[in-house]
Design a protein around this motif. Structure first.
Motif, PDB file in Angstrom:
ATOM      1  N   VAL A 336       0.857  -1.176   0.000  1.00  0.00           N
ATOM      2  CA  VAL A 336       0.000   0.000   0.000  1.00  0.00           C
ATOM      3  C   VAL A 336       0.898   1.232   0.000  1.00  0.00           C
ATOM      4  CG1 VAL A 336      -1.780   1.288   1.215  1.00  0.00           C
ATOM      5  CG2 VAL A 336      -1.806  -1.216   1.276  1.00  0.00           C
ATOM      6  N   LEU A 337       0.798   2.052  -1.045  1.00  0.00           N
ATOM      7  CA  LEU A 337       1.608   3.257  -1.173  1.00  0.00           C
ATOM      8  C   LEU A 337       0.730   4.492  -0.959  1.00  0.00           C
ATOM      9  CD1 LEU A 337       3.762   2.391  -4.324  1.00  0.00           C
ATOM     10  CD2 LEU A 337       4.410   2.192  -1.913  1.00  0.00           C
ATOM     11  N   PHE A 338       1.210   5.428  -0.159  1.00  0.00           N
ATOM     12  CA  PHE A 338       0.508   6.686   0.063  1.00  0.00           C
ATOM     13  C   PHE A 338       1.105   7.737  -0.865  1.00  0.00           C
ATOM     14  CE2 PHE A 338       0.167   4.299   4.025  1.00  0.00           C
ATOM     15  CZ  PHE A 338      -1.190   4.387   4.282  1.00  0.00           C
ATOM     16  N   ASP A 339       0.316   8.205  -1.818  1.00  0.00           N
ATOM     17  CA  ASP A 339       0.776   9.167  -2.814  1.00  0.00           C
ATOM     18  C   ASP A 339       0.876  10.568  -2.199  1.00  0.00           C
ATOM     19  OD1 ASP A 339       1.597  10.093  -5.294  1.00  0.00           O
ATOM     20  OD2 ASP A 339      -0.443  10.311  -6.083  1.00  0.00           O
ATOM     21  N   VAL A 340       1.511  11.490  -2.932  1.00  0.00           N
ATOM     22  CA  VAL A 340       1.567  12.885  -2.505  1.00  0.00           C
ATOM     23  C   VAL A 340       0.177  13.499  -2.611  1.00  0.00           C
ATOM     24  CG1 VAL A 340       3.972  13.189  -3.181  1.00  0.00           C
ATOM     25  CG2 VAL A 340       2.160  13.682  -4.833  1.00  0.00           C
ATOM     26  N   ASN A 341      -0.037  14.583  -1.899  1.00  0.00           N
ATOM     27  CA  ASN A 341      -1.298  15.321  -1.956  1.00  0.00           C
ATOM     28  C   ASN A 341      -1.260  16.237  -3.182  1.00  0.00           C
ATOM     29  OD1 ASN A 341      -3.631  16.756  -1.560  1.00  0.00           O
ATOM     30  ND2 ASN A 341      -3.056  17.579   0.446  1.00  0.00           N
ATOM     31  N   ARG A 342      -1.989  15.873  -4.205  1.00  0.00           N
ATOM     32  CA  ARG A 342      -1.908  16.600  -5.470  1.00  0.00           C
ATOM     33  C   ARG A 342      -2.710  17.902  -5.469  1.00  0.00           C
ATOM     34  NH1 ARG A 342       0.544  13.375  -9.351  1.00  0.00           N
ATOM     35  NH2 ARG A 342       1.017  11.292  -8.510  1.00  0.00           N
ATOM     36  N   THR A 343      -3.455  18.162  -4.402  1.00  0.00           N
ATOM     37  CA  THR A 343      -4.133  19.460  -4.316  1.00  0.00           C
ATOM     38  C   THR A 343      -3.201  20.550  -3.805  1.00  0.00           C
ATOM     39  OG1 THR A 343      -4.913  19.122  -2.044  1.00  0.00           O
ATOM     40  CG2 THR A 343      -6.300  18.282  -3.823  1.00  0.00           C
ATOM     41  N   MET A 344      -2.053  20.146  -3.253  1.00  0.00           N
ATOM     42  CA  MET A 344      -1.054  21.116  -2.787  1.00  0.00           C
ATOM     43  C   MET A 344      -0.221  21.567  -3.978  1.00  0.00           C
ATOM     44  SD  MET A 344      -1.380  21.649   0.465  1.00  0.00           S
ATOM     45  CE  MET A 344       0.203  22.343   0.891  1.00  0.00           C
ATOM     46  N   LYS A 345      -0.354  22.815  -4.351  1.00  0.00           N
ATOM     47  CA  LYS A 345       0.336  23.333  -5.529  1.00  0.00           C
ATOM     48  C   LYS A 345       1.598  24.085  -5.101  1.00  0.00           C
ATOM     49  CE  LYS A 345      -2.968  21.652  -8.009  1.00  0.00           C
ATOM     50  NZ  LYS A 345      -2.760  20.396  -8.740  1.00  0.00           N
ATOM     51  N   PHE A 346       2.681  23.318  -4.947  1.00  0.00           N
ATOM     52  CA  PHE A 346       3.938  23.918  -4.534  1.00  0.00           C
ATOM     53  C   PHE A 346       4.785  24.387  -5.710  1.00  0.00           C
ATOM     54  CE2 PHE A 346       2.858  22.145  -0.515  1.00  0.00           C
ATOM     55  CZ  PHE A 346       3.588  22.847   0.430  1.00  0.00           C
ATOM     56  N   GLY A 347       4.324  24.054  -6.921  1.00  0.00           N
ATOM     57  CA  GLY A 347       5.061  24.482  -8.100  1.00  0.00           C
ATOM     58  C   GLY A 347       6.503  24.020  -8.070  1.00  0.00           C
ATOM     59  N   PRO A 348       7.464  24.936  -8.293  1.00  0.00           N
ATOM     60  CA  PRO A 348       8.879  24.554  -8.363  1.00  0.00           C
ATOM     61  C   PRO A 348       9.475  24.136  -7.025  1.00  0.00           C
ATOM     62  CG  PRO A 348       8.663  26.937  -8.468  1.00  0.00           C
ATOM     63  CD  PRO A 348       7.273  26.376  -8.549  1.00  0.00           C
ATOM     64  N   LEU A 349       8.743  24.310  -5.915  1.00  0.00           N
ATOM     65  CA  LEU A 349       9.289  23.964  -4.600  1.00  0.00           C
ATOM     66  C   LEU A 349       9.273  22.454  -4.350  1.00  0.00           C
ATOM     67  CD1 LEU A 349       7.791  26.771  -2.337  1.00  0.00           C
ATOM     68  CD2 LEU A 349      10.022  26.694  -3.473  1.00  0.00           C
ATOM     69  N   LEU A 350       8.402  21.729  -5.039  1.00  0.00           N
ATOM     70  CA  LEU A 350       8.326  20.285  -4.863  1.00  0.00           C
ATOM     71  C   LEU A 350       9.051  19.605  -6.025  1.00  0.00           C
ATOM     72  CD1 LEU A 350       6.998  18.397  -2.783  1.00  0.00           C
ATOM     73  CD2 LEU A 350       5.089  18.110  -4.366  1.00  0.00           C
ATOM     74  N   ARG A 351       9.908  18.653  -5.698  1.00  0.00           N
ATOM     75  CA  ARG A 351      10.680  17.978  -6.741  1.00  0.00           C
ATOM     76  C   ARG A 351       9.746  17.424  -7.818  1.00  0.00           C
ATOM     77  NH1 ARG A 351      15.932  16.860  -5.242  1.00  0.00           N
ATOM     78  NH2 ARG A 351      16.439  17.106  -3.030  1.00  0.00           N
ATOM     79  N   PRO A 352      10.095  17.608  -9.075  1.00  0.00           N
ATOM     80  CA  PRO A 352       9.255  17.064 -10.155  1.00  0.00           C
ATOM     81  C   PRO A 352       9.030  15.559 -10.020  1.00  0.00           C
ATOM     82  CG  PRO A 352      10.882  18.587 -11.038  1.00  0.00           C
ATOM     83  CD  PRO A 352      11.220  18.393  -9.591  1.00  0.00           C
ATOM     84  N   SER A 353      10.022  14.846  -9.491  1.00  0.00           N
ATOM     85  CA  SER A 353       9.885  13.392  -9.358  1.00  0.00           C
ATOM     86  C   SER A 353       8.753  13.008  -8.416  1.00  0.00           C
ATOM     87  CB  SER A 353      11.196  12.779  -8.857  1.00  0.00           C
ATOM     88  OG  SER A 353      11.514  13.296  -7.574  1.00  0.00           O
ATOM     89  N   SER A 354       8.377  13.903  -7.487  1.00  0.00           N
ATOM     90  CA  SER A 354       7.334  13.587  -6.521  1.00  0.00           C
ATOM     91  C   SER A 354       5.999  13.346  -7.209  1.00  0.00           C
ATOM     92  CB  SER A 354       7.192  14.716  -5.500  1.00  0.00           C
ATOM     93  OG  SER A 354       8.409  14.927  -4.807  1.00  0.00           O
ATOM     94  N   TYR A 355       5.724  14.116  -8.273  1.00  0.00           N
ATOM     95  CA  TYR A 355       4.431  14.003  -8.953  1.00  0.00           C
ATOM     96  C   TYR A 355       4.349  12.773  -9.846  1.00  0.00           C
ATOM     97  CZ  TYR A 355       3.378  18.758  -7.388  1.00  0.00           C
ATOM     98  OH  TYR A 355       3.129  19.866  -6.621  1.00  0.00           O
ATOM     99  N   VAL A 356       5.484  12.218 -10.233  1.00  0.00           N
ATOM    100  CA  VAL A 356       5.467  11.058 -11.136  1.00  0.00           C
ATOM    101  C   VAL A 356       5.951   9.788 -10.451  1.00  0.00           C
ATOM    102  CG1 VAL A 356       5.764  12.496 -13.175  1.00  0.00           C
ATOM    103  CG2 VAL A 356       7.790  11.597 -12.013  1.00  0.00           C
ATOM    104  N   ALA A 357       6.280   9.878  -9.157  1.00  0.00           N
ATOM    105  CA  ALA A 357       6.836   8.722  -8.440  1.00  0.00           C
ATOM    106  C   ALA A 357       5.884   7.531  -8.464  1.00  0.00           C
ATOM    107  CB  ALA A 357       7.170   9.108  -7.000  1.00  0.00           C
ATOM    108  N   LEU A 358       4.609   7.776  -8.197  1.00  0.00           N
ATOM    109  CA  LEU A 358       3.645   6.677  -8.179  1.00  0.00           C
ATOM    110  C   LEU A 358       3.508   6.045  -9.560  1.00  0.00           C
ATOM    111  CD1 LEU A 358       1.577   4.969  -6.682  1.00  0.00           C
ATOM    112  CD2 LEU A 358      -0.139   6.727  -7.195  1.00  0.00           C
TER     113      LEU A 358
END
Length: 524
Positions: A336-358
């Protein structure tokens, strides 16, 4: 230029780099805060050979002696400037563990009412204590199980305890706890192993050892929280990082972090040896998994249920899949993997890999295990779904969940997985009835102000300390107690192991592709 000369040049460059790195470590050690008694006093723990001949009573007797020695050699010898409220080793401190109703640094046995229907052995993480799995333990007891939480050697006392421990001591302690579990609740009653972080590696290691050694009682189920199957690349060379400590002026080089100890059930300071032993354990574990898989000997492996944050600073999420789950038989295992919260719009502050990790970890071919992800219902909704791909399938099935992703939280953390929000110490919303139980509420702190004013790095305060989806996690754990997992019935077979390529993939998967600049392993 000949191959020989190129080799010599590479060797010289490597030596220069190594000397420079050691020089930097020595320099940092000189300017680091001085070591305190809890960094220098090493309690006398039982070693692996002694643990293998000891029983539970012997272990508890030695544990009591260890805590007595800490009180005599650390607590009662503190300098005046160390007698401050935030020091867990100061008797007048509100976070002094022996003053609590129950000191969760110590090993425990919880018994249910009536005749036990099974036994669970709970194995905590590195720098951790039995506290971290107490909520899971209580759930097992409520379901009629005896719960045994063993304090691993080197833990729960002083950080210096980790400077002299070896991973073989931890595996021997695991065997001792299982012996006690089977003494209290004999077979054929079910035996479950529950492991958090480094304890997860120990649970898997024991299960593999039980396949190879018929004298070891086999577990019927394994539950893992953020298991340490693979760790950051820095930990592989952590032993070298401590070399300057061989010279007394650079004693601080034996520590990756040297921080105030205000956390009553977890070390803040972390010695090089702790990282080194964890790496040796995971390296041995990965090799054993592949050796047994190559021999076709993993069929007796018990079903494994794992809960893991897609973003994890301490352990490698991809390695759990490539170095463990890829080789499991069709036995009812699930991740069971817990994904990032995609409603949080951190833009360039969040590593791009975080959004595609899952997406990168989703199965592209049918697998022998169930793959589940906890995700946002949409990129604009706090509502969440359980997205599941059954063994042998590729089509996902969604189920709405009643646990929304809290606003302001962009991901789970390694520390958060087994801790409920209502925990009095680490919970973000501590239960009002127990919130004063341990002197302070570390999880509920919402500190903002100027840098440099706090005794800890503000990183400590921003790392999520508890799991907002703990209700889901607990329901899934309890579901497996009442209804044990079973094979899919499709006669699925794990892929054949070809040797080095798979192992190399497991090692290289320690980081997501653009996380190569991640900071060094610093313990859970």
């Amino acid at each position: 230029m000949t191959i020989k000369r190129i080799s010599i040049t590479i060797l010289i460059v490597a030596l220069v780099f190594a000397v420079g790195a050691l020089g930097m470590r020595a320099l940092r050690a000189v300017h680091a805060p001085p070591l305190e008694p809890w960094h220098t006093f090493v309690p006398e723990e039982l070693r692996a050979d002694e643990l293998d001949t000891a029983d539970w009573a012997r272990y508890i007797a030695q544990e009591n002696a260890v805590f007595d020695s800490v009180r005599a050699n650390v607590t009662q010898r503190l300098e005046p400037d160390a007698r401050v409220p935030y020091n867990r080793y100061f008797e007048a401190s509100p976070v002094f563990p022996p003053h609590f109703k129950h000191d969760w640094n110590r090993s425990y046995v919880m018994r249910p009412e009536g005749t036990p229907r099974g036994a669970a052995v709970l194995l905590h993480g590195l720098t951790d204590s039995p506290y971290s799995l107490r909520h899971i333990a209580r759930s097992y007891v409520e379901h009629g199980f005896v719960a045994i939480g063993i304090r691993m050697p080197g833990h729960g006392t002083v950080p210096a305890g980790l400077t002299d421990v070896r991973w073989q001591d931890w595996t021997a302690a695991t065997r001792l706890a299982v012996r006690e579990a089977r003494r209290l609740v004999p077979a054929p009653a079910p035996l479950h192993l529950v492991g958090f972080s480094n304890g997860g590696a120990l649970a898997v290691k024991y299960s593999l050892d039980a396949i190879e050694d018929s004298r070891l009682p086999r577990a019927n189920r394994v539950v893992l929280f953020g298991p340490m199957i693979g760790i950051t690349r820095f930990a592989r060379f952590a032993g070298l990082a401590g070399l300057p400590a061989l010279l007394p002026p650079f004693a601080n080089a034996a520590w990756l972090s040297n921080l105030p100890e205000f956390n009553p059930f977890k070390y803040n300071s972390f010695p090089v040896n702790g990282a080194r032993q964890s790496y040796l354990l995971t390296d041995t574990l990965q090799a054993q998994i592949q050796r047994l898989a190559r021999a076709g000997a993993l069929t007796p492996m018990p079903p494994i249920l794992t809960f893991q944050s897609i973003i994890d600073f301490t352990v490698s999420t991809p390695a759990i899949l490539t170095a463990l789950y890829a080789f499991l038989p069709d036995n009812g295992s699930e991740i069971v993997l817990f994904d990032v919260n995609r409603t949080m719009k951190f833009g360039p502050l969040l590593r791009p890999s975080s959004y595609v990790a899952l997406e990168r970890l989703m199965p592209t071919t049918p697998q022998t295990y169930r793959f589940t992800a906890i995700v946002n219902a949409s990129d604009t909704s706090d509502a969440t779904l359980e997205r599941t791909i059954a063994p042998g399938q590729l089509q996902a099935i969604d189920r709405p969940l009643p646990w929304p992703y809290p606003r302001g939280i962009f991901s789970l953390s390694h520390l958060a997985i087994p801790i409920p929000p209502y925990d009095p110490l680490y919970g973000t919303e501590p239960d009002p009835k127990t919130r004063n139980e341990f002197g302070l509420n570390l999880g509920a702190l919402d500190a903002r102000g100027e840098r440099g004013a706090l005794i800890v790095d503000q990183d400590f305060l921003t790392r999520l300390p508890s799991n907002p989806f703990f209700g889901y996690l607990l329901a899934r754990v309890e579901e497996g107690i009442d209804r044990p997992a079973a094979a899919s019935g499709r006669h699925l077979v794990a892929p054949q192991v070809s040797g080095l390529p798979v192992r190399l993939e497991a090692l290289l998967s320690t980081f997501l592709p653009d996380d190569a600049d991640s900071q060094p392993f610093a313990g859970p």
